[in-house]
Design an enzyme around this catalytic site. Sequence first.
Site, PDB file in Angstrom:
ATOM      1  N   SER A  60       0.817  -1.220   0.000  1.00 44.06           N
ATOM      2  CA  SER A  60       0.000   0.000   0.000  1.00 44.06           C
ATOM      3  C   SER A  60       0.848   1.267   0.000  1.00 44.06           C
ATOM      4  O   SER A  60       2.009   1.257   0.420  1.00 44.06           O
ATOM      5  CB  SER A  60      -0.923   0.004   1.217  1.00 44.06           C
ATOM      6  OG  SER A  60      -1.663  -1.182   1.287  1.00 44.06           O
TER       7      SER A  60
HETATM    8  N1  SAH Z   1      -1.270  -4.837   3.736  1.00 45.63           N
HETATM    9  C1  SAH Z   1      -0.537  -5.183   2.555  1.00 45.63           C
HETATM   10  C2  SAH Z   1      -1.321  -4.859   1.302  1.00 45.63           C
HETATM   11  C3  SAH Z   1      -1.352  -6.053   0.426  1.00 45.63           C
HETATM   12  S1  SAH Z   1      -2.431  -5.997  -0.954  1.00 45.63           S
HETATM   13  C4  SAH Z   1       0.849  -4.552   2.548  1.00 45.63           C
HETATM   14  O1  SAH Z   1       1.107  -3.689   3.392  1.00 45.63           O
HETATM   15  O2  SAH Z   1       1.683  -4.960   1.750  1.00 45.63           O
HETATM   16  C5  SAH Z   1      -3.774  -6.983  -0.370  1.00 45.63           C
HETATM   17  C6  SAH Z   1      -3.494  -8.413  -0.030  1.00 45.63           C
HETATM   18  O3  SAH Z   1      -4.739  -9.023   0.307  1.00 45.63           O
HETATM   19  C7  SAH Z   1      -2.901  -9.239  -1.163  1.00 45.63           C
HETATM   20  O4  SAH Z   1      -1.709  -9.819  -0.743  1.00 45.63           O
HETATM   21  C8  SAH Z   1      -3.971 -10.306  -1.429  1.00 45.63           C
HETATM   22  O5  SAH Z   1      -3.448 -11.574  -1.783  1.00 45.63           O
HETATM   23  C9  SAH Z   1      -4.685 -10.369  -0.094  1.00 45.63           C
HETATM   24  N2  SAH Z   1      -6.049 -10.906  -0.138  1.00 45.63           N
HETATM   25  C10 SAH Z   1      -7.007 -10.695  -1.065  1.00 45.63           C
HETATM   26  N3  SAH Z   1      -8.127 -11.366  -0.738  1.00 45.63           N
HETATM   27  C11 SAH Z   1      -7.871 -12.012   0.434  1.00 45.63           C
HETATM   28  C12 SAH Z   1      -8.634 -12.867   1.294  1.00 45.63           C
HETATM   29  N4  SAH Z   1      -9.902 -13.206   1.022  1.00 45.63           N
HETATM   30  N5  SAH Z   1      -8.042 -13.342   2.403  1.00 45.63           N
HETATM   31  C13 SAH Z   1      -6.759 -13.030   2.706  1.00 45.63           C
HETATM   32  N6  SAH Z   1      -5.991 -12.238   1.945  1.00 45.63           N
HETATM   33  C14 SAH Z   1      -6.545 -11.718   0.829  1.00 45.63           C
END
Ligand code: SAH
Length: 215
Positions: A60
């Site tokens: 993010s």
């Molecule tokens: N907080 C993270 C942002 C990652 S982007 C950071 O600081 O890097 C969002 C993430 O959510 C991705 O890695 C994606 O694989 C995950 N995601 C999407 N749907 C999901 C679900 N149902 N359960 C768990 N993770 C999920």
Amino acid sequence: MNLEAKKIRLIMKLRRSLVTDTRVLSAIERTPRELFLPKALHERAYEDLALPIDCGQTISQPFVVGVMTQALQVEERMLVLEIGTGSGYQSAILSRLCRRVYTIERYKRLMAQAEKRFAELSLTNITTRVGDGSKGWPEQAPIGRILVTAAAADVPPALADQLDEGGIMVVPVGEEYGNQHVLRITRTAAGFDHEELLPVRFVPLVEGEADSSAD
Ligand code: SAH
């Protein structure tokens, strides 16, 4: 300009923005974002941008991390549930602000990388789970603080159910790769209060386990 100078410049930029909570700013300052990025992107770690990570996902934008973390109003003795570990950057920041972070990611590969980073930074108060975060973490319910870092069309009902009375959930909601807003949802005795915080672009919250060929 070296990374340390770029980092100071980013923190100054955040400080002049909506991110005013000094505990949140300090947690961001103490977390080396380059460690959460592929080597080729280290140089860009302190640009205020979302950047690509493995499995087609993103880390993010620091400004959005700041605003969402601040909106969550985390206190030292609290447990926080995070959905979407991704690189682990947001989990690392939360871990400096509360007692324990429970974080769920659907890609095993991303979680393995995030766990290595937590160990490297000696962040011992993060508990991880690979699976579908839209189902929440029922064993820990009711939960006081929930942060979702992937966008759903609507607030996942299991997460709303698991939110404690007086609890806060911060969650991006909207169209896939389209119009999305971060909502702050507060559970009251009477139901749920909603506040719209800011427009964002997040990768989608995908229900179900990740394809094993892609994990
Ligand atoms: N907080 C993270 C942002 C990652 S982007 C950071 O600081 O890097 C969002 C993430 O959510 C991705 O890695 C994606 O694989 C995950 N995601 C999407 N749907 C999901 C679900 N149902 N359960 C768990 N993770 C999920």
